[in-house]
Design a protein around this motif. Sequence first.
Motif, short mmCIF file in Angstrom:
data_model
loop_
_atom_site.label_atom_id
_atom_site.label_comp_id
_atom_site.label_asym_id
_atom_site.label_seq_id
_atom_site.Cartn_x
_atom_site.Cartn_y
_atom_site.Cartn_z
N GLY A 220 0.81 -1.21 0.00
CA GLY A 220 0.00 0.00 0.00
C GLY A 220 0.84 1.26 0.00
N GLY A 221 0.23 2.37 -0.40
CA GLY A 221 0.92 3.66 -0.44
C GLY A 221 1.12 4.13 -1.85
N ALA A 222 1.24 5.46 -2.00
CA ALA A 222 1.39 6.05 -3.33
C ALA A 222 2.78 6.62 -3.58
CB ALA A 222 0.35 7.16 -3.52
N ILE A 223 3.65 6.66 -2.57
CA ILE A 223 5.00 7.17 -2.77
C ILE A 223 5.81 6.12 -3.51
CG2 ILE A 223 7.11 7.97 -1.64
CD1 ILE A 223 5.41 8.98 0.64
N PRO A 224 6.38 6.47 -4.68
CA PRO A 224 7.09 5.44 -5.46
C PRO A 224 8.38 5.02 -4.80
CG PRO A 224 7.36 7.59 -6.47
CD PRO A 224 6.39 7.78 -5.35
N ASP A 225 8.75 3.77 -5.03
CA ASP A 225 10.03 3.25 -4.55
C ASP A 225 11.14 3.68 -5.51
OD1 ASP A 225 9.02 1.99 -2.33
OD2 ASP A 225 8.58 0.13 -3.42
N THR A 226 12.20 4.23 -4.96
CA THR A 226 13.36 4.59 -5.77
C THR A 226 14.50 3.66 -5.44
OG1 THR A 226 13.97 6.22 -4.09
CG2 THR A 226 12.69 7.01 -5.96
N ALA A 227 15.49 3.66 -6.30
CA ALA A 227 16.63 2.75 -6.13
C ALA A 227 17.55 3.27 -5.04
CB ALA A 227 17.38 2.59 -7.45
N GLN A 228 17.16 3.02 -3.79
CA GLN A 228 17.94 3.48 -2.64
C GLN A 228 18.39 2.29 -1.80
OE1 GLN A 228 18.54 6.90 -2.02
NE2 GLN A 228 17.64 7.19 -4.04
N TYR A 229 19.62 2.34 -1.35
CA TYR A 229 20.16 1.34 -0.43
C TYR A 229 20.12 1.92 0.98
CZ TYR A 229 22.01 -2.06 -3.80
OH TYR A 229 22.14 -3.04 -4.75
N GLN A 230 19.63 1.14 1.92
CA GLN A 230 19.65 1.58 3.30
C GLN A 230 21.07 1.51 3.87
OE1 GLN A 230 16.77 -0.65 5.59
NE2 GLN A 230 15.27 1.00 5.40
N VAL A 231 21.43 2.52 4.65
CA VAL A 231 22.73 2.56 5.30
C VAL A 231 22.53 2.19 6.76
CG1 VAL A 231 24.76 3.97 5.82
CG2 VAL A 231 23.48 4.35 3.71
N VAL A 232 23.11 1.09 7.19
CA VAL A 232 22.94 0.56 8.54
C VAL A 232 24.26 0.65 9.28
CG1 VAL A 232 22.26 -1.44 9.93
CG2 VAL A 232 21.11 -0.98 7.75
N ALA A 233 24.25 1.31 10.44
CA ALA A 233 25.46 1.46 11.25
C ALA A 233 25.66 0.22 12.11
CB ALA A 233 25.37 2.71 12.12
N GLU A 234 26.86 -0.28 12.10
CA GLU A 234 27.22 -1.43 12.93
C GLU A 234 28.07 -0.97 14.12
OE1 GLU A 234 26.11 -4.30 12.57
OE2 GLU A 234 25.37 -4.44 10.52
N PRO A 235 27.97 -1.59 15.30
CA PRO A 235 27.17 -2.79 15.59
C PRO A 235 25.76 -2.48 16.08
CG PRO A 235 28.60 -2.31 17.43
CD PRO A 235 28.88 -1.25 16.41
N GLU A 236 25.38 -1.19 16.11
CA GLU A 236 24.08 -0.85 16.68
C GLU A 236 22.92 -1.37 15.84
OE1 GLU A 236 26.32 1.30 15.78
OE2 GLU A 236 27.16 2.25 17.57
N GLY A 237 23.11 -1.45 14.51
CA GLY A 237 22.03 -1.87 13.63
C GLY A 237 21.05 -0.77 13.33
N ALA A 238 21.43 0.50 13.59
CA ALA A 238 20.53 1.63 13.36
C ALA A 238 20.65 2.09 11.91
CB ALA A 238 20.87 2.77 14.31
N VAL A 239 19.51 2.43 11.31
CA VAL A 239 19.48 2.97 9.95
C VAL A 239 19.82 4.46 10.03
CG1 VAL A 239 18.10 3.39 7.90
CG2 VAL A 239 17.79 1.28 9.20
N VAL A 240 20.89 4.87 9.34
CA VAL A 240 21.35 6.26 9.42
C VAL A 240 21.08 7.04 8.15
CG1 VAL A 240 23.12 5.75 11.12
CG2 VAL A 240 23.68 5.59 8.69
N GLY A 241 20.53 6.40 7.12
CA GLY A 241 20.23 7.13 5.90
C GLY A 241 20.10 6.19 4.72
N GLN A 242 20.14 6.78 3.51
CA GLN A 242 20.02 6.01 2.28
C GLN A 242 21.06 6.50 1.28
OE1 GLN A 242 15.87 6.59 1.14
NE2 GLN A 242 15.34 4.58 1.95
N LEU A 243 21.45 5.59 0.39
CA LEU A 243 22.38 5.90 -0.68
C LEU A 243 21.77 5.50 -2.01
CD1 LEU A 243 25.86 4.74 0.71
CD2 LEU A 243 25.08 7.09 0.37
N ASP A 244 22.17 6.21 -3.05
CA ASP A 244 21.73 5.85 -4.39
C ASP A 244 22.32 4.50 -4.79
OD1 ASP A 244 20.45 7.05 -7.02
OD2 ASP A 244 22.33 6.09 -7.61
N GLU A 245 21.54 3.75 -5.56
CA GLU A 245 21.98 2.40 -5.95
C GLU A 245 23.29 2.45 -6.73
OE1 GLU A 245 20.26 -1.43 -8.46
OE2 GLU A 245 19.60 0.60 -8.92
N ASP A 246 23.42 3.38 -7.68
CA ASP A 246 24.64 3.44 -8.48
C ASP A 246 25.86 3.71 -7.61
OD1 ASP A 246 23.17 2.93 -10.68
OD2 ASP A 246 23.15 4.98 -11.46
N PHE A 247 25.71 4.62 -6.64
CA PHE A 247 26.85 4.89 -5.76
C PHE A 247 27.17 3.69 -4.88
CE2 PHE A 247 28.56 6.35 -1.68
CZ PHE A 247 29.67 7.06 -2.11
#
Length: 862
Positions: free
Chosen positions: A193-220
């Motif tokens: 569900g939802g209308a916001i389109p999915d873009t080619a983003q990779y989630q950035v996860v900080a270790e060892p906490e496992g916290a999501v700190v942002g997103q990166l473009d797929e090509d990068f």
Amino acid sequence: AAHHGSLSRARRLDAEERLKRGALRCAVATASLELGIDVGAVDLVVQLGSPGGVATGLQRIGRAGHWRGATPKGRIFPTTRDELLECAAFVRAARDGRIEDTVVPRHPLDVLAQQIAAEAACGPQGEEALFARVRRAWPYRDLPRAEFDAVVAMLSEGVATRRGRRGALLHRDGVHEVLRARRGARLAALTGGGAIPDTAQYQVVAEPEGAVVGQLDEDFAIESLAGDVFLLGNASWRIRRVESGTVRVEDAHGAPPGVPFWNAEAPGRSARLSREVADLRAALEPRLGDRAGAAAWLAEEAAMPLPGARQAVDYLAASRAVLGALPTADTVVLERFFDESGGMQVVVHAPLGARTNRALGLALRKRFCRSFDFELQAAANDDGVLLSLGPQHAFPLEALLELVDSGSAEEVLVAAALQSPMFPVRWRWDATRALALPRMVGGRRVPPAIARMRADDLLAAVFPMAVACQDNADQHTGSLEPPEHPLVTEALRDCLHEAMDHAGLAAFLRRLEAGEIRVVARDLPEPSPLAHAIVGARPWAFLDDAPLEERRARAVALRRALPAEEAGGLGALDAGAIGEVAAQVWPDVRDEEELHDVLLDLGLLPAVDGAAWEGHLDALVRGGRAARLSRAGGTSWVAAERVRLALALEPGARLAPPLAPRAGEPALDGPEGAAARVLRGWLPRLGPTTALALAERLTLPEALVRDALLQLEREGLALRGVFLPGVAWSAERPHWCDRGVLARIHRLTLGRLRREIEPVATADLIRFLVRWQRALPGRRAHGARGLAEVVGQLQGFHAAAGAWERDLLPARVAGFAPGLLDEACLQGEVAWGRLAQGAAAAPAEPRAAPTRAAPVTLALRA
């Protein structure tokens, strides 16, 4: 700043002092200011760049001052000259309360499919009742029953019927007209569900906490390696490993980072703000005669600092001096210039906004493809369209916009959208929103690369022609006909009305056809200041899929913008360059063999032009290789291999000595074909000329020469425009020139301009400095006034304390005595000391007294 004018100097200084102490809470304008995320109390909003819309800017700045009695305040920092004008237009519109109209999408079919599946997942739904419920929503108030039935059929029979009912979400009881959910429909509705389109983003996860700190473009992300350090937020992160859809990182503890990049579509300027930019240009254009007054008016209108207003006015004045007019809502300016490779670039200056200009650029690109069978490169931004032409493109510049008309604009845009990168992206977004493609599988988000592959496979099943092999293109005639499928229809609608503005383009073309818009065409030796932004456009402005390193526009040499008084001469070709090139391309004959080769090229050589080569011509006549041609208009020379050509121009002409046409001569299509063949050889040997001058020189009818020139223009060999300074020009009597010759003239003209600004030699600089600093006999200063002038030139320059009175000042002031400097210091006119590099800490122990070798400088106290 939007409210800069209302802040007194004392309040601004107080705010700056509070900002230094950290007591002023400041927020940089980001998406959080639009989504309403609570960012705490904000005193000031700093907008970097243009907000792109009046309502957007007001919404962002309105986040400041959210308490009783407070006034929202914002400051805007443009990053380019075009943004400087855009931000000024935003402030004018915001002050007068002119904002964008809210546009509600008309019955989007992908969201409708999602909602129908969700309703059926909650229980059986009668089709009639469900249709009535859907039409109660405002966007679906006019939903046709046929489109509703098409969406229901897609959900119940499968997105692609050639695949069978695999993937169908609903079971349809056609007898009782009841919809029921199939297994998996409820989970698909919950996870997709939802209308916001999915873009080619990779989630950035900080270790060892496992916290999501942002997103990166797929090509990068996929181009990065373990150990790379990049910047995200205000911290640097070191990559530990890159997984499918996830980049796992660790704190890099301040190590020097690289900067990541993101590939996406840049949001275009709103139509309202685009109209404001056009109106601001139109209001400034008549004021450019008094630039000081125009800058003062702009500073008051747009609440901007006076230096910024002067920069904006100088920018527009220089552009108007080159182009002859400023692009506005009622004026479109076309400019054409050569690049360093000899190709040509055309810029359509129209401040219509990126969505309308994208539609215009794609329509022109498609028309060129159909007319010349050539896929040219193009780009579009908020203020114009760039077309990179090939060597086979030649046409009157003012006729460029006639390639597209309002009646066929939609058909051309559909054809262009189907073959542009935007259609597969919209198809994937719409298929995902319609639950045809899952967002999550097995509790994990589908990686972007897999989502793209599945979208391509689904498109191949629904619309095979969109991905068909081009080797089979000869089996299909005409444009691609999109199938009657809800998702294809919705994807095309999104392309035409979201990525592009079809309605805005149609309105623009109707005004153009009605004569309400003036078209100004200019041929220039180099780009105007207004063209710099589109020539150096970022990849998101490209309308084709050619990479940055292969762009023809990269071969354009850009210079800094010139002042208006200098830019006025930029649009004219250098008369010296025209004469030099004309002398270079005219044949330099050394013997009869070279003359015979020239006769084969020219086809026809008037006796006046051949007078310098009489001896060589007589030798050719004696050898039977040339003859004198007597015509009604005069006498010419012709080679034996071109007799058929000469007789085709005038069948009654006489040859002396008589020569018969040779068997190997090519056949000609009457006088028109013969004239085109003659001019095909003459134009590369001449500079810019006119049809009348050519007709008089070759003693041919002017109408015949004009028709031949038009044929050469269609072949891409000849260009028409304004090339000859001081020679009258009109649409009926333009100047003509060979493409290669014109490119050489442009290069020589640019060379002259560059020589005017190239640096002088070191020896010339030293000679100038010695004279300018009065260090030559006869140039020295005198007395106290002369000493003050010399100190003013040298202030800030450190030299040994003993060298000032011994060497520097006596060499520049005649009759210098130390008492002259002492008197100037005692009177308070001159000071001496040493300029420190920043705030130095107090020494730990006292230093030794300065000596005559200590470096000091002199300075005027003023």
